[in-house]
Write a protein that holds these residues in place. Structure first.
Motif, PDB file in Angstrom:
ATOM      1  N   ASP A   1       5.666   1.893  -4.252  1.00 42.21           N
ATOM      2  CA  ASP A   1       5.415   1.902  -5.691  1.00 42.21           C
ATOM      3  C   ASP A   1       6.018   0.642  -6.313  1.00 42.21           C
ATOM      4  OD1 ASP A   1       4.702   3.228  -8.282  1.00 42.21           O
ATOM      5  OD2 ASP A   1       6.878   3.152  -8.530  1.00 42.21           O
TER       6      ASP A   1
ATOM      7  N   THR B   1       1.757  11.781   1.177  1.00 41.52           N
ATOM      8  CA  THR B   1       0.748  12.731   1.653  1.00 41.52           C
ATOM      9  C   THR B   1       0.580  12.634   3.169  1.00 41.52           C
ATOM     10  OG1 THR B   1      -0.401  12.587  -0.469  1.00 41.52           O
ATOM     11  CG2 THR B   1      -1.635  13.482   1.378  1.00 41.52           C
ATOM     12  N   GLN B   2       0.557  11.400   3.671  1.00 41.68           N
ATOM     13  CA  GLN B   2       0.435  11.219   5.116  1.00 41.68           C
ATOM     14  C   GLN B   2       1.675  11.724   5.843  1.00 41.68           C
ATOM     15  OE1 GLN B   2      -0.273   7.005   5.367  1.00 41.68           O
ATOM     16  NE2 GLN B   2      -2.470   7.189   4.929  1.00 41.68           N
TER      17      GLN B   2
ATOM     18  N   HIS C   1       8.329   5.129  -2.001  1.00 42.15           N
ATOM     19  CA  HIS C   1       7.037   5.282  -1.350  1.00 42.15           C
ATOM     20  C   HIS C   1       5.999   5.789  -2.363  1.00 42.15           C
ATOM     21  CE1 HIS C   1       8.485   4.386   2.610  1.00 42.15           C
ATOM     22  NE2 HIS C   1       9.388   5.345   2.566  1.00 42.15           N
ATOM     23  N   THR C   2       4.741   5.510  -2.060  1.00 44.16           N
ATOM     24  CA  THR C   2       3.659   5.949  -2.928  1.00 44.16           C
ATOM     25  C   THR C   2       3.219   7.369  -2.578  1.00 44.16           C
ATOM     26  OG1 THR C   2       2.006   5.032  -1.430  1.00 44.16           O
ATOM     27  CG2 THR C   2       2.807   3.596  -3.185  1.00 44.16           C
ATOM     28  N   ARG C   3       2.368   7.925  -3.444  1.00 40.35           N
ATOM     29  CA  ARG C   3       1.812   9.250  -3.204  1.00 40.35           C
ATOM     30  C   ARG C   3       1.013   9.270  -1.905  1.00 40.35           C
ATOM     31  NH1 ARG C   3      -1.587  12.747  -7.656  1.00 40.35           N
ATOM     32  NH2 ARG C   3      -2.283  14.433  -6.270  1.00 40.35           N
ATOM     33  N   ARG C   4       0.299   8.185  -1.632  1.00 36.65           N
ATOM     34  CA  ARG C   4      -0.500   8.107  -0.400  1.00 36.65           C
ATOM     35  C   ARG C   4       0.381   8.212   0.839  1.00 36.65           C
ATOM     36  NH1 ARG C   4      -3.919   2.698   1.403  1.00 36.65           N
ATOM     37  NH2 ARG C   4      -4.496   3.414   3.480  1.00 36.65           N
ATOM     38  N   HIS C   5       1.488   7.465   0.826  1.00 34.60           N
ATOM     39  CA  HIS C   5       2.396   7.504   1.979  1.00 34.60           C
ATOM     40  C   HIS C   5       3.007   8.891   2.114  1.00 34.60           C
ATOM     41  CE1 HIS C   5       5.399   6.076   4.879  1.00 34.60           C
ATOM     42  NE2 HIS C   5       6.269   6.818   4.202  1.00 34.60           N
TER      43      HIS C   5
ATOM     44  N   TYR D   1       5.346  10.525  -7.068  1.00 34.18           N
ATOM     45  CA  TYR D   1       4.082  11.236  -6.912  1.00 34.18           C
ATOM     46  C   TYR D   1       3.078  10.848  -7.991  1.00 34.18           C
ATOM     47  CZ  TYR D   1       1.137  15.076  -5.283  1.00 34.18           C
ATOM     48  OH  TYR D   1       0.103  15.816  -4.754  1.00 34.18           O
TER      49      TYR D   1
ATOM     50  N   ALA E   1       0.816  -1.212   0.000  1.00 30.85           N
ATOM     51  CA  ALA E   1       0.000   0.000   0.000  1.00 30.85           C
ATOM     52  C   ALA E   1       0.848   1.260   0.000  1.00 30.85           C
ATOM     53  CB  ALA E   1      -0.931   0.009   1.209  1.00 30.85           C
ATOM     54  N   VAL E   2       2.074   1.188   0.491  1.00 32.73           N
ATOM     55  CA  VAL E   2       2.906   2.390   0.595  1.00 32.73           C
ATOM     56  C   VAL E   2       4.151   2.312  -0.285  1.00 32.73           C
ATOM     57  CG1 VAL E   2       2.106   2.840   2.946  1.00 32.73           C
ATOM     58  CG2 VAL E   2       4.189   1.485   2.593  1.00 32.73           C
TER      59      VAL E   2
END
Length: 487
Positions: free
Chosen positions: A322, A334-335, A328-332, A397, A319-320
């Protein structure tokens, strides 16, 4: 392809004829040598077929196949010794044939281990746990229905008990390795399933042979057992003749789906086997091996719990992370940005943000193809990771855009970091299938104290647009003017 198909069909024809002759000779009660001749044709033919297939298809890594060839040579020799002993009548265990069979098992296990290590380099812990669950279940069945009755037979001398008990143990070891092979990573296909079918059928037939010998008090020699042994050997030969051996043991970096229906079904059956055996023993009023079954249940429960923990951890990582670049992913991101901005609001420290875009990336995809574009993104991600500060967050991103979050960073430090990353990316060309591509990036930088996440992101984006408008391959610190230094 036609040659491969003809060879496979020819071997299948020989196998079918020999199996039919073996079954027919058992029905008409032919003389012993005439009865066993079709079996020996298959037994002696398998190592020849394995060697022909290996030399014919020339797989890149042949060590496993040559070990398999050597193992089958020993198997054929041991079969010949067994036929000779049976023809003469009467022998003591262990015989020279038994010792040769034991060496065959060692070489077979070595061959499968080579396949496993070639297909899945490193430690594939999830597949190992799955195979261990199946191993405990199969071992429990082997002990209760094969090994314990064999060792409890007071009429057998100790050497005979040890010899007969060794075969189920060795078969179980091969079966466990076969399960480990199919549960691990690597290419799927006919070769894998033929090998799995061969070793699984051999395990089933050897177990049936031992159980029948326990029930009748004498070794079993029915034609149907020989026929199944022949089919097992035939599948091994078919695997070696299949052209898929060229790709069978290639290294794989792609893991199988951790929660596929087939895998879950196999693990469910394995876990339910212990209470199922306990219920069957109770149903037929047999002595229930409570300590053994309880221990097996406890160990499998702990293994399943560890497996579930691994699945949850893998899902969190997925989930975090890519999948293409490993960043790391965009979601990670952002958090992480929101958390860092809240910390800055309490302490007042600076928060730095870089928004990085690969210059002219569309031209790479259009001119060299999407695989080349993927390689460029992976290499840019690697270089950004190498050049970033410890404690920062590097993320993809979206598309060809990356972000770097640098906590406790002021404008001067952030600008120096941006220049270092820009230089790191453009320092060397990227190799894409033999072509060397010069890759550059444009960077927008923003550093503030007590920022709002969205506002900081907008500020960095504006700086990125300014860097692109100024000619790309540069870093711009908002709201300063573009840098004039170029690589």
């Amino acid at each position: 392809m036609r040659r491969d198909r003809r060879a496979g069909l020819a071997w299948l024809g020989v196998l079918t004829i020999c199996v039919a002759m073996r079954v027919w000779s058992g029905i008409v009660e032919a003389p012993y040598l005439a009865t066993i001749a079709p079996y020996m044709v298959v037994s002696a033919g398998v190592p020849i077929v394995v060697l022909i297939g290996t030399l014919w298809h020339r797989p890149p890594h042949r060590a496993g196949w040559f070990l398999l060839f050597a193992a089958q040579v020993l198997y054929a020799i041991a079969d010949g010794m067994t036929v000779y002993d049976s023809w003469l009548g009467g022998y003591l265990e262990p015989t020279p044939a038994d010792l040769t069979y034991f060496l065959y098992y060692l070489l077979l296990c070595a061959a499968v281990l080579v396949f496993i290590r070639r297909r899945a380099p490193g430690w594939d812990i999830p597949s190992g746990v799955d195979a261990l669950v199946v191993a405990i279940s199969a071992g429990l069945l082997s002990w209760i229905y094969v090994l314990e009755p064999l060792t409890a037979d007071s009429g057998l001398p100790l050497n005979a008990k040890l010899t007969q008990a060794a075969y189920p143990v060795l078969d179980l070891m091969v079966f466990i390795l076969a399960i480990r092979l199919v549960m691990g990573t690597g290419t799927r296909g006919a070769v894998l399933y033929l090998l799995l079918g061969s070793m699984s059928l051999m395990f089933v037939v050897d177990t049936a042979y031992a159980v029948e010998g326990i029930a009748d008090g004498s070794p079993a020699s029915e034609s149907y057992l020989d026929a199944m042994w022949m089919i097992s050997l035939g599948m091994l030969g078919s695997a070696a003749l299949h052209p898929g051996i060229r790709r069978f043991d290639q290294r794989s970096d792609t893991a199988l789906p951790d929660a596929s229906p087939g895998r879950l079904g196999m693990l469910t059956v394995a876990v339910l086997m212990a209470p199922g055996v306990q219920f069957i023993q109770w149903l037929f009023d047999d002595p229930v091996s409570v300590p053994l079954i309880s221990a097996a249940c406890a160990v499998m429960f702990l293994l399943v719990l560890a497996r579930m923990s691994g699945l949850v951890a893998a899902q969190r990582r997925a989930a975090v992370t890519d999948s293409l670049t490993g960043l790391h992913t965009r979601r990670h991101f952002t958090q992480a940005l929101a958390v860092e901005c809240r910390r800055s609001a309490r302490t007042g420290h600076g928060v730095g943000l870089l928004v990085i875009d690969v210059d002219h990336f569309k031209q790479v995809n259009d001119g060299y193809g999407h695989p080349a574009g993927d390689q460029v993104l992976r290499e840019v991600a690697r270089r950004l990771t190498v050049g970033s500060r410890a404690g920062g967050v590097v993320a993809r991103y979206g598309g060809e855009e990356f972000v770097v979050l640098a906590p406790h960073t002021g404008p001067d430090e952030l600008l120096a970091l941006a220049e270092r990353l820009r230089t790191e990316v453009s320092g060397l060309p990227v190799d894409v299938g033999g072509d060397l591509l010069a890759v550059t990036v444009s960077i927008g930088a923003a550093a503030e104290s007590r920022p709002e996440p969205d506002a900081l992101m907008r500020t960095a984006d504006e700086a990125l647009y300014a860097a692109k408008a100024a000619g790309r391959n540069r870093a711009v610190l908002s709201p300063s003017t573009p840098l004039t230094r170029r690589s």
